[in-house]
Design a protein around this motif. Structure first.
Motif, PDB file in Angstrom:
ATOM      1  N   GLY A  10       0.528  -1.321  -0.149  1.00  0.00           N
ATOM      2  CA  GLY A  10      -0.129  -0.180  -0.171  1.00  0.00           C
ATOM      3  C   GLY A  10       1.098   1.415   0.267  1.00  0.00           C
ATOM      4  N   ASP A  11      -0.239   2.261   0.339  1.00  0.00           N
ATOM      5  CA  ASP A  11       0.315   3.313   0.258  1.00  0.00           C
ATOM      6  C   ASP A  11       1.058   4.144   1.453  1.00  0.00           C
ATOM      7  N   SER A  12       2.513   4.488   1.880  1.00  0.00           N
ATOM      8  CA  SER A  12       2.511   5.688   3.410  1.00  0.00           C
ATOM      9  C   SER A  12       1.200   5.642   4.047  1.00  0.00           C
ATOM     10  N   GLY A  13       0.058   5.318   4.579  1.00  0.00           N
ATOM     11  CA  GLY A  13      -0.717   6.294   5.111  1.00  0.00           C
ATOM     12  C   GLY A  13      -2.930   5.810   4.426  1.00  0.00           C
ATOM     13  N   ASP A  14      -2.704   5.229   3.188  1.00  0.00           N
ATOM     14  CA  ASP A  14      -3.213   4.540   2.610  1.00  0.00           C
ATOM     15  C   ASP A  14      -3.409   3.010   3.000  1.00  0.00           C
ATOM     16  N   ALA A  15      -4.866   2.755   3.386  1.00  0.00           N
ATOM     17  CA  ALA A  15      -5.327   1.882   3.765  1.00  0.00           C
ATOM     18  C   ALA A  15      -6.047   1.199   2.665  1.00  0.00           C
ATOM     19  N   LYS A  16      -6.116   1.615   1.472  1.00  0.00           N
ATOM     20  CA  LYS A  16      -6.599   0.607  -0.009  1.00  0.00           C
ATOM     21  C   LYS A  16      -5.458  -0.154  -0.197  1.00  0.00           C
ATOM     22  N   LEU A  17      -5.811  -1.048  -0.442  1.00  0.00           N
ATOM     23  CA  LEU A  17      -5.072  -1.969  -1.907  1.00  0.00           C
ATOM     24  C   LEU A  17      -5.526  -2.410  -3.334  1.00  0.00           C
ATOM     25  N   PRO A  18      -5.640  -1.164  -4.588  1.00  0.00           N
ATOM     26  CA  PRO A  18      -6.064  -1.454  -5.278  1.00  0.00           C
ATOM     27  C   PRO A  18      -5.931  -2.829  -5.913  1.00  0.00           C
ATOM     28  N   THR A  19      -5.155  -3.188  -5.623  1.00  0.00           N
ATOM     29  CA  THR A  19      -3.939  -4.183  -6.944  1.00  0.00           C
ATOM     30  C   THR A  19      -4.460  -5.616  -6.129  1.00  0.00           C
ATOM     31  N   LEU A  20      -5.240  -5.893  -5.014  1.00  0.00           N
ATOM     32  CA  LEU A  20      -5.446  -6.652  -4.360  1.00  0.00           C
ATOM     33  C   LEU A  20      -7.206  -6.953  -4.347  1.00  0.00           C
ATOM     34  N   GLY A  21      -7.793  -5.656  -4.389  1.00  0.00           N
ATOM     35  CA  GLY A  21      -9.173  -5.707  -4.294  1.00  0.00           C
ATOM     36  C   GLY A  21     -10.136  -4.769  -4.427  1.00  0.00           C
ATOM     37  N   ARG A  22     -11.053  -4.704  -4.921  1.00  0.00           N
ATOM     38  CA  ARG A  22     -11.920  -3.544  -5.276  1.00  0.00           C
ATOM     39  C   ARG A  22     -12.734  -2.930  -3.876  1.00  0.00           C
ATOM     40  N   ASP A  23     -11.736  -1.802  -3.573  1.00  0.00           N
ATOM     41  CA  ASP A  23     -12.725  -1.346  -2.199  1.00  0.00           C
ATOM     42  C   ASP A  23     -11.995  -2.237  -0.776  1.00  0.00           C
TER      43      ASP A  23
END
Lengths: 272, 272
Positions: free
Chosen positions: A72-85
């Motif tokens: 993930g990006d620093s401070g970003d709780a999303k992981l768009p390469t692994l799953g939507r939302d």
């Protein structure tokens, strides 16, 4: 706000997104083995950005125990390469928070712990190749007997990076002698899930003295005609993180994995 | 100090270490295609530590064009997981130094440019799967005709990280229609060398208007019965680094790769 609890069996057949939604709502807090069949499940390591470069270097230098499948990006709780939302603060059923190398708390949500400098690293997990072995008719003893896989500290040195280093943790699965070659060949197809075995046979060669006394998980029976086969284990990075005694790091609780939308047999772990 | 120049043909059959020694001494400054057969050859990206975390994230999110096969410690010119005694300042035959996104100089040694905050990232290269195709009797046109592989800007968006992003560069190889499936299956075995094709057939589907006008490299003939097959290309990260306009970054010059001691068909790119 009250949510209606759901059980593991309620979620059999549910999609990865639906399992994550049940976890996010707090309705499900159990383990993820057997859920969202065919989807990649991931070990989790969350750590401050200042250590992230060294930790990625460490994982890249030790790809068998530490196969990176998402970051993930620093401070970003999303992981768009692994799953939507995906929201990594809420979408894992159970987390362990370590402070200074000591378990501080086990929680079902890390929203209160999350800070703007945290980096999420998702790592491949043995569920992927175990599922493939089962599909090919190769017995997996701890699954047959409803136990945890036995895990052992080995004497195999890891390639260090910064403050990260130590020895590899391995899992052991007894495999019928005539199926060892097929087991090697099948598991090698999953480099993002520990790949081929790292050793076969005598446990002493990798520094294990007693197969009936695992360091983690449960002992399993080795039947006549079976050979112990050892794989690099995803507990390795957790152990290494613990030893590194960071001010804070967060992992999943054993068996409570992040479920991705990526197919576990996809060529890459990047969602398209 | 004078060194006796050696030619490409002098080095056929030499070990990876011997080729690196000839390069280090200044005796050889040519391309590395066909040298140290069976050993992994690598694309090179060297950049300041402050950008390294984002660059690793970028590569990890785009594993087909940017398969990381090795990463150095900050300021350390060694790459022990790729080869014994590699010194990245001297062991590549030709380097390109970019400053602010512009080519500043092309040199055969970067000892004078090296600083304590530089991080080396080595990336897999298409030589690996091309060698495998040739071994399996699948023709590789640009090799047959002594040309560079044709490379094209595609319209395939990369997953960004920090200041790194853009579109994928792809290579094209014409493959006989009846061998396309085998080509896909063989190249997929090399995830550290771009893996399976990213597209097959009509170039327009990936934003290429004219196969006879590559953006880099040489055009090659597509014979009757052949289908253009496209792979993610290692020029992608170079292009992305250029666009990022870092104060400094260093790459190899095209065709002048880092030769590792790791076998190109090894399960991982970590030297044991």
């Amino acid at each position: 706000m009250t949510t209606t609890a759901v059980s593991h069996s309620d979620l059999i057949g549910a999609s990865a997104a639906d399992v994550r939604a049940a976890i996010r709502s707090g309705a499900y807090t159990g383990h993820t083995a057997g859920l969202a069949a065919g989807k990649l499940q991931c070990n989790l390591a969350i750590l401050p950005e200042q250590y992230a470069l060294d930790f990625l270097r460490f994982c890249l230098r030790n790809p068998k125990p530490c196969p990176i499948v998402g970051v993930g990006d620093s401070g970003d709780a999303k992981l768009p390469t692994l799953g939507r939302d995906i929201d990594i603060r809420t979408d894992v059923a159970r987390y362990r928070v370590f402070r200074g190398g000591t378990l501080s708390e086990e929680v079902t949500d890390i929203s209160d712990v999350w800070t703007a400098d945290l980096v999420t690293v998702a790592l491949g997990c043995s569920f992927t190749f175990e599922n493939a072995l089962v599909r090919h008719g190769i017995p997996v003893r701890h699954l047959e007997t409803g136990r945890n896989v036995p895990m052992f500290k080995s004497n195999i040195d890891l390639v260090p990076a910064g403050r990260f280093g130590g020895q590899m943790v391995v899992t052991m699965r007894p495999i019928p002698a005539e199926q060892v070659d097929a087991t090697r060949e099948i598991s090698r197809r999953y480099p993002q899930a520990h790949g081929a075995p790292i050793a076969v046979g005598d446990p002493a060669t990798i520094g294990i003295s007693d197969l009936s006394a695992p360091d983690w998980g449960d002992a399993v029976e080795i039947k006549d005609g079976e050979i112990p086969v050892y794989w690099a284990c995803g507990v390795t990075p957790q152990n290494v993180l613990l030893d590194a005694a960071l001010p804070i790091c967060i992992t999943h609780s054993p068996g409570h994995m992040l479920i991705a939308d990526v197919a576990e047999d996809a060529e890459t772990t990047i969602l398209i």
